[in-house]
Design an enzyme around this catalytic site. Structure first.
Site, mmCIF file in Angstrom:
data_model
loop_
_atom_site.group_PDB
_atom_site.id
_atom_site.type_symbol
_atom_site.label_atom_id
_atom_site.label_comp_id
_atom_site.label_asym_id
_atom_site.label_seq_id
_atom_site.Cartn_x
_atom_site.Cartn_y
_atom_site.Cartn_z
ATOM 1 N N ALA A 82 -2.759 -0.811 -2.963
ATOM 2 C CA ALA A 82 -3.686 0.253 -2.577
ATOM 3 C C ALA A 82 -2.955 1.590 -2.553
ATOM 4 O O ALA A 82 -1.732 1.639 -2.461
ATOM 5 C CB ALA A 82 -4.314 -0.052 -1.225
ATOM 6 N N TYR B 257 0.644 5.220 -4.476
ATOM 7 C CA TYR B 257 0.370 6.592 -4.050
ATOM 8 C C TYR B 257 0.430 7.515 -5.269
ATOM 9 O O TYR B 257 1.358 7.419 -6.080
ATOM 10 C CB TYR B 257 1.391 7.017 -2.985
ATOM 11 C CG TYR B 257 1.020 8.289 -2.278
ATOM 12 C CD1 TYR B 257 0.149 8.262 -1.198
ATOM 13 C CD2 TYR B 257 1.525 9.509 -2.705
ATOM 14 C CE1 TYR B 257 -0.216 9.431 -0.551
ATOM 15 C CE2 TYR B 257 1.175 10.683 -2.070
ATOM 16 C CZ TYR B 257 0.293 10.640 -0.993
ATOM 17 O OH TYR B 257 -0.060 11.799 -0.356
ATOM 18 N N ILE C 205 0.833 -1.196 0.000
ATOM 19 C CA ILE C 205 0.000 0.000 0.000
ATOM 20 C C ILE C 205 0.873 1.255 0.000
ATOM 21 O O ILE C 205 2.010 1.223 0.468
ATOM 22 C CB ILE C 205 -0.956 -0.016 1.222
ATOM 23 C CG1 ILE C 205 -1.916 1.177 1.221
ATOM 24 C CG2 ILE C 205 -0.191 -0.130 2.528
ATOM 25 C CD1 ILE C 205 -3.037 1.099 2.258
ATOM 26 N N CYS C 206 0.318 2.329 -0.529
ATOM 27 C CA CYS C 206 0.929 3.659 -0.508
ATOM 28 C C CYS C 206 2.173 3.672 -1.409
ATOM 29 O O CYS C 206 2.080 3.398 -2.591
ATOM 30 C CB CYS C 206 1.238 4.061 0.928
ATOM 31 S SG CYS C 206 1.644 5.800 1.179
ATOM 32 N N ALA C 207 3.339 3.947 -0.861
ATOM 33 C CA ALA C 207 4.573 3.954 -1.645
ATOM 34 C C ALA C 207 5.135 2.550 -1.850
ATOM 35 O O ALA C 207 5.942 2.326 -2.747
ATOM 36 C CB ALA C 207 5.621 4.835 -0.965
#
Length: 183
Positions: free
Chosen positions: A148, A122, A101-103
């Protein structure tokens, strides 16, 4: 067994939400420090004691590797050669799953496992997916890979992980117990 990997500078809400929801779903989950020390500090100064060190992890018994984002946490995950080898092995094993998720989906891009796959990262980091196709969706599931976009999506991300491991009914039950209705 699911391993949620912690590196210095990890995004706390992403890591802790996944651990919490998986435990609610009765999924065996452990946090794994890649730092050589069980105490790991997140990007917002929250320290946590990991369940085990990377060197103690039993990857043949693990069914999913989870990578929370945050910076510089995702950079540290990306630089860990041993973790990269496990990710590559998991990507080629139909019984193993990967989530970031994210980075952190950039780690999958660096490992070269997103060729022909759709993924989310992201916003603004899409180039880090390398050969993957950025969807721009909040959560993307493509085969054995779940990705995500960021911290606000941590609950949806965790529920997607529960669904991939125990089915939609289990994920819906956890969501209902939490009064989460965005699914």
């Amino acid at each position: 067994m699911v391993y949620v990997h912690l590196a210095e500078g990890f995004e706390e809400v992403e890591a802790f939400t996944v651990v919490d929801l998986l435990r609610r779903a009765k999924i065996n989950v452990k946090t794994v420090s890649i730092t050589g020390n069980k105490m790991v500090t997140g990007t917002h100064g929250i320290s946590a004691e990991a369940d085990i060190l990377y060197e103690e992890a039993d990857y043949p018994e693990c069914e999913m590797i989870v990578l929370p984002g945050g910076l510089p946490g995702a950079d540290h995950l990306d630089a860990h050669e041993g973790l990269a080898q496990h990710i590559k092995c998991f990507s080629n094993d139909a019984g193993k799953k990967l989530a970031a998720i994210c980075a952190a989906p950039m780690v999958f891009g660096s490992c070269g496992i997103l060729h022909g796959k759709k993924a989310t990262i992201y916003p603004g980091m899409e180039d880090a997916l390398k050969d993957g196709t950025a969807t721009g969706q909040r959560v993307t599931v493509d085969g054995n890979v779940i990705t995500a976009a960021g911290p606000a999506i941590a609950m949806e991300f965790a529920l997607a992980i529960v669904e991939s491991l125990k089915g939609k009914d289990a994920a819906d039950e956890v969501a209902e117990d939490l009064l989460f209705d965005a699914r």
